[in-house]
Design a protein around this motif. Sequence first.
Motif, mmCIF file in Angstrom:
data_model
loop_
_atom_site.group_PDB
_atom_site.id
_atom_site.type_symbol
_atom_site.label_atom_id
_atom_site.label_comp_id
_atom_site.label_asym_id
_atom_site.label_seq_id
_atom_site.Cartn_x
_atom_site.Cartn_y
_atom_site.Cartn_z
ATOM 1 N N ILE A 324 0.841 -1.194 0.000
ATOM 2 C CA ILE A 324 0.000 0.000 0.000
ATOM 3 C C ILE A 324 0.875 1.242 0.000
ATOM 4 O O ILE A 324 1.784 1.378 0.823
ATOM 5 N N HIS A 346 -8.947 -1.026 8.238
ATOM 6 C CA HIS A 346 -9.607 -0.601 7.004
ATOM 7 C C HIS A 346 -11.042 -1.106 7.048
ATOM 8 O O HIS A 346 -11.281 -2.322 7.041
ATOM 9 N N LEU A 393 -5.680 -6.731 1.387
ATOM 10 C CA LEU A 393 -6.801 -5.841 1.672
ATOM 11 C C LEU A 393 -7.448 -5.382 0.368
ATOM 12 O O LEU A 393 -6.747 -5.059 -0.605
ATOM 13 N N LEU A 395 -8.575 -2.526 -1.135
ATOM 14 C CA LEU A 395 -8.477 -1.092 -0.890
ATOM 15 C C LEU A 395 -8.746 -0.324 -2.178
ATOM 16 O O LEU A 395 -8.077 -0.536 -3.194
ATOM 17 N N TYR A 398 -8.357 6.479 -2.690
ATOM 18 C CA TYR A 398 -9.112 7.475 -1.928
ATOM 19 C C TYR A 398 -9.816 8.453 -2.858
ATOM 20 O O TYR A 398 -10.902 8.951 -2.545
ATOM 21 N N THR A 404 -13.888 3.656 1.461
ATOM 22 C CA THR A 404 -13.102 2.427 1.328
ATOM 23 C C THR A 404 -11.693 2.687 0.820
ATOM 24 O O THR A 404 -10.941 1.740 0.594
ATOM 25 N N GLY A 405 -11.328 3.964 0.672
ATOM 26 C CA GLY A 405 -9.954 4.294 0.317
ATOM 27 C C GLY A 405 -9.172 4.847 1.490
ATOM 28 O O GLY A 405 -8.027 5.270 1.332
ATOM 29 N N PHE A 407 -7.930 4.592 5.797
ATOM 30 C CA PHE A 407 -7.601 3.651 6.866
ATOM 31 C C PHE A 407 -6.919 4.411 7.996
ATOM 32 O O PHE A 407 -6.582 5.595 7.843
ATOM 33 N N ALA A 423 -5.369 6.110 0.578
ATOM 34 C CA ALA A 423 -4.675 5.343 -0.447
ATOM 35 C C ALA A 423 -4.497 6.159 -1.713
ATOM 36 O O ALA A 423 -5.448 6.754 -2.219
#
Length: 441
Positions: A324, A346, A393, A395, A398, A404-405, A407, A423
């Motif tokens: 990531i 996440h 993950l 991911l 963002y 969901t982007g 964490f 992300a």
Amino acid sequence: MSTTTEELAATSLLRFATAGSVDDGKSTLVGRLLHDSKSVLADQLEAVEHASRRRGQDAPDLALLTDGLRAEREQGITIDVAYRYFATARRRFILADTPGHVQYTRNMVTGASTAELTVILVDARNGVVEQTRRHAAVAALLRVPHVVLAVNKMDLVDYAEPVFAAIAEEFTGYAASLGIPEVTAIPISALAGDNVVTPSAHMDWYGGPTVLEHLETVPVGSDPSGVPARFPVQYVIRPQTADHPDYRGYAGQIASGVLRVGDRVTVLPSGATSTITGIDLLGRPVELAWAPQSVTVLLADDLDISRGDLLAPAEGAPATTRDIRATVCHLHEHPLRVGMRVLLKHGTRTVKAIVRELPYRIDLGAELAHHTAPEELGVNDIGAVVLRTAEPLPLDAYADSRRTGSFVLIDPADGATLTAGMAGEAFAGAAPAPAGEGWDF
């Protein structure tokens, strides 16, 4: 049954945040907004009037409606993020009054992370300053969809239109360079109430909306059918009753998009697929549900699904990864360093991770300079991080999904939140991500 504009408008809610330099009048603006929209209870106003008299003030200091900490009242500044809830006939609101001091950048990140609109205040006497640019950069970093420039204290510059126009032009140009597509500029006096809730009698040259009018009419959310569905599983429900001996439901809040009975979905990170056979909403079956509703999903197949798994459309599911690269804001006094072992949360999934690299730190001043390979990221620092997780993950970027982007990184020793992550890259011109090959967790 189908999703309609009327159904979505029935739950219209705007989350917004205020930001600005010290003494630009953020708390006064929020207090004026609450007071003039008649969202303040009588006992709250009485407490503010009493506190104002103790401080030797003749008129109520509306900033005290949000500056609740004793240290804030003593210093006359905002330190913590103050949340307030109010409603008008047209919309419900959750506002976050964030600090202006540079050392509280992390607090602004916290307050604006879920905001759909940010109100950035500027003192008409001082114009755009470095902290104004910093707050604009944070709004761009967090992908806040709407930005309002409130040029405050217009009463102290004789309500002069050229002063407002110059500030609006400078800020709009800088915002465009950050990728902020549109800025709504409003001249106000929070202390006097000009253009906050009611139009100003002193600025007939301004024909735009008041702050409250704009908050009530700005588009909120997005069409759920236009984004891929994401459903983090929070809890597996197995009632095992006589009426439902084989019931197995997966409960959680839809993070984005729409779920429909009959949809083919993929379970991540396992990759197993199934079909939605039922959706329960508030104890009753429905044919579809959309973000941010909390529902229970039933599937055709008996799969191994637990908390932390993600349901997504079979076509359009995010790729899973253990490598990531993200933009982060460090929130903790203990710095983030290469080699640190952390927990990464996440959605509803928490996995072990290790910090592999700190490619650069961003200076949120006027030039957005990138300082390459810093030794560490300290509190309030914003920069890039490369992480390796123990488990894959699902991911999203963002830029595609703020839910969901994103964490957080957690200290495994005491559970303290260390870092907020997004992300992908924050701004154009950043260094390319490393391949990540040959990494061992």
